[in-house]
Write a protein that holds these residues in place. Sequence first.
Motif, PDB file in Angstrom:
ATOM      1  N   CYS A 105     -22.319 -12.584  42.819  1.00 13.38           N
ATOM      2  CA  CYS A 105     -23.280 -11.516  42.595  1.00 13.38           C
ATOM      3  C   CYS A 105     -23.206 -11.101  41.131  1.00 13.38           C
ATOM      4  CB  CYS A 105     -22.965 -10.311  43.494  1.00 13.38           C
ATOM      5  SG  CYS A 105     -21.302  -9.626  43.194  1.00 13.38           S
ATOM      6  N   ASN A 120     -27.170 -11.905  45.320  1.00 13.45           N
ATOM      7  CA  ASN A 120     -26.083 -11.111  45.903  1.00 13.45           C
ATOM      8  C   ASN A 120     -25.734 -11.654  47.281  1.00 13.45           C
ATOM      9  OD1 ASN A 120     -24.364  -9.140  46.968  1.00 13.45           O
ATOM     10  ND2 ASN A 120     -25.434  -7.469  45.949  1.00 13.45           N
ATOM     11  N   CYS A 122     -22.898 -10.704  48.896  1.00  7.98           N
ATOM     12  CA  CYS A 122     -21.896  -9.804  49.498  1.00  7.98           C
ATOM     13  C   CYS A 122     -22.372  -9.342  50.871  1.00  7.98           C
ATOM     14  CB  CYS A 122     -21.649  -8.595  48.609  1.00  7.98           C
ATOM     15  SG  CYS A 122     -21.014  -9.009  46.965  1.00  7.98           S
ATOM     16  N   ASP A 126     -18.383  -5.100  52.016  1.00  5.95           N
ATOM     17  CA  ASP A 126     -18.178  -5.469  50.619  1.00  5.95           C
ATOM     18  C   ASP A 126     -19.441  -5.185  49.809  1.00  5.95           C
ATOM     19  OD1 ASP A 126     -15.710  -6.298  51.344  1.00  5.95           O
ATOM     20  OD2 ASP A 126     -16.072  -8.451  51.068  1.00  5.95           O
ATOM     21  N   ILE A 127     -19.214  -4.822  48.549  1.00  9.33           N
ATOM     22  CA  ILE A 127     -20.307  -4.667  47.607  1.00  9.33           C
ATOM     23  C   ILE A 127     -19.922  -5.399  46.328  1.00  9.33           C
ATOM     24  CG2 ILE A 127     -21.066  -2.446  48.535  1.00  9.33           C
ATOM     25  CD1 ILE A 127     -19.606  -1.079  46.232  1.00  9.33           C
ATOM     26  N   CYS A 128     -20.908  -5.639  45.468  1.00  6.09           N
ATOM     27  CA  CYS A 128     -20.644  -6.365  44.232  1.00  6.09           C
ATOM     28  C   CYS A 128     -19.756  -5.526  43.313  1.00  6.09           C
ATOM     29  CB  CYS A 128     -21.959  -6.686  43.531  1.00  6.09           C
ATOM     30  SG  CYS A 128     -21.772  -7.864  42.160  1.00  6.09           S
ATOM     31  N   GLN A 137     -17.884 -10.651  41.660  1.00  5.60           N
ATOM     32  CA  GLN A 137     -17.293 -10.974  42.951  1.00  5.60           C
ATOM     33  C   GLN A 137     -17.503  -9.810  43.927  1.00  5.60           C
ATOM     34  OE1 GLN A 137     -16.107 -13.984  43.637  1.00  5.60           O
ATOM     35  NE2 GLN A 137     -16.525 -14.595  41.515  1.00  5.60           N
ATOM     36  N   CYS A 138     -17.386 -10.114  45.212  1.00  5.64           N
ATOM     37  CA  CYS A 138     -17.561  -9.099  46.247  1.00  5.64           C
ATOM     38  C   CYS A 138     -16.225  -8.420  46.542  1.00  5.64           C
ATOM     39  CB  CYS A 138     -18.098  -9.727  47.532  1.00  5.64           C
ATOM     40  SG  CYS A 138     -19.700 -10.535  47.343  1.00  5.64           S
ATOM     41  N   CYS A 140     -14.430  -4.443  48.384  1.00  7.22           N
ATOM     42  CA  CYS A 140     -14.695  -3.213  49.142  1.00  7.22           C
ATOM     43  C   CYS A 140     -13.918  -2.054  48.531  1.00  7.22           C
ATOM     44  CB  CYS A 140     -14.299  -3.388  50.609  1.00  7.22           C
ATOM     45  SG  CYS A 140     -14.703  -1.961  51.639  1.00  7.22           S
TER      46      CYS A 140
END
Length: 450
Positions: A105, A120, A122, A126-128, A137-138, A140
Motif C-alpha cells: 500500500c 491498498n 490491507c 490492518d491499515i496502511c 506495509q499493512c 494494526c
Amino acid sequence: GATGGSGATGGSGATGGSGATGGSGATGGSGATGGSGATGGGVDGSPCPIGTKKCANACVTLDANNGCADANRCAPCDPSETCQGAPAVCTCVADNVEACNGRACGSVKNNCGATILCPNTCVAPDICGGGTANPNQCGCTPNNPCIGKTCGSATNSCNQTVQCPNTCAGSTPVCSGNTCVECSTPADCPASTKPCTTATCTSQKCGLALPPANSTCPGGKCSATTVGLCERTPVTVASYSIDATEVTRAQYATFLQAKQGNTNGQPAVCSWNSSFTPSSAWPATPADSDFPIAWVDWCDAYAYCSWAGRRLCGKIGGGANASSSYDDPALSQWMRACGGLSNLAYPYGNSFVAGNCSGPLSSSTAAAVASYPQCSSAPPNIYDMSGNVWEWEDSCSASTGATDSCRVRGGSYSGASTDTSGIYLKCNTDNNNPRQVTDSTIGFRCCSSP
C-alpha cells in the motif's frame, strides 16, 4: 544524351553539372540523384534527407539510439524511454507494477520519478502504515480494551487478547469476566459457621442456603425447608415439656409469616398490642437465625406460644404462675426445668462457673442458642436457662394491661462485668418488667399445656 553529358540544359546549365540533372546535377553524382544536391548532406554541412537528422556531421535515423527526432539531442534515450510525440522525443515509459512490487500500500516514486499510489491490499483491522509497519506495509494500531474493566482479559482492536490490571480486593475480591464481584461460586465465600446453613453464591453475592439433608444442629436437626432453622424436640419435665432452647429468630420469623399481621386472639390484657413484629433488630437473616428472639413484649411471647400449640411457661398443671411463687419448683414450670426438684442454684449445679453460660463475664452479646453445651439444666438437653437473654414467664402481678409487672427469668449476657458471684444468673433471680417492655436482652421459651 538528353539528361546527361552536354545535353540541352547541360554544360554550364542552370543548376550545375553539365547536364540538366546529370553530371554534377542537383542531387549529386553524375546521375539524377547523385552529387551534392540540394538535400544531400554529410561532412560539408549540407541538409540531411527526410527521416534523418544530423548528428556529429552525419545524418542518422530518428530512433531511440540517436535521441529520436529531438534536434538538440543525439545521445541514446535512457533504457526506460522510447520515442513518442510529434516530433518524437525520448519519453519515459512508467512501470508502476515494478514500482509497487513488494509494497502492500502507500505511495512511491516510479521509474519516471512520479509519485504514485500503490493498490491498498490491507485487510481490517490492518491499515496502511498502522502500528509499527512502514508506510508501504499493512499493520494494526491497537486500542486499549481495558478501559472500564477492573480485571480479566479483553480483546483489542487488533484481535489480540490482553490481560487487564486486576484491581479486585476488599469486599469484591473475585474477578468475574471483567468485573470485581463478591463471588462467582460458593467456594469463593467463607464457610458458614452458622447452624443449619451452608455458604452459597447468588447473583455474585455470598449468602447462606440450606445445608445437606439430615444435617444436625446443637440439640436438634436442621429444617429441610427453612434456612437456619434448627428443629429441637421439647424436653419432658415431670408432667409437662419445655422448649430445649429459647425461641429463635428463625422460629419467630415463621410465626410472623404465618400471621401476616393478624393480631387477633390475644387475651384481654393484650388488647393494646397491635403488632407482633420485634421493635428493633429485625428482620432476621440466615446468619442470625439461631440466635434467641429479642425485642418482643410479653404479649408477643404469649401469642407465639399459643400459635405454636403451646403456652408461655407458667404454673405446673396449667394457668399463670403466681408472681410470688416464681422460685418454687413445685409450682413454676420455668423454675422446675432450671433447677430441678433439687432446686439447684444454676442449671448445672450449685456453684457458679463463669464460662459455663452466656453471661456478662463470658459474652458481650447474645449467643446462638445451645452454643454453650455446659449450660444445660438438671433435666438434660435444656439449654441457656441461665444467661443469654431473660425469658418472659406467665407470672404477672396483675391483669389490667400494658403496665402490669411480669416476671423475666434466668438473667442475660448483659450485666455487671464485675459480678464474679453470678448472682444475676441464678435460677431464682428475681426480676420483672412491665408487660409492654421490649429489650435486646429479653426473649422467651414455651412450655406445653397444661
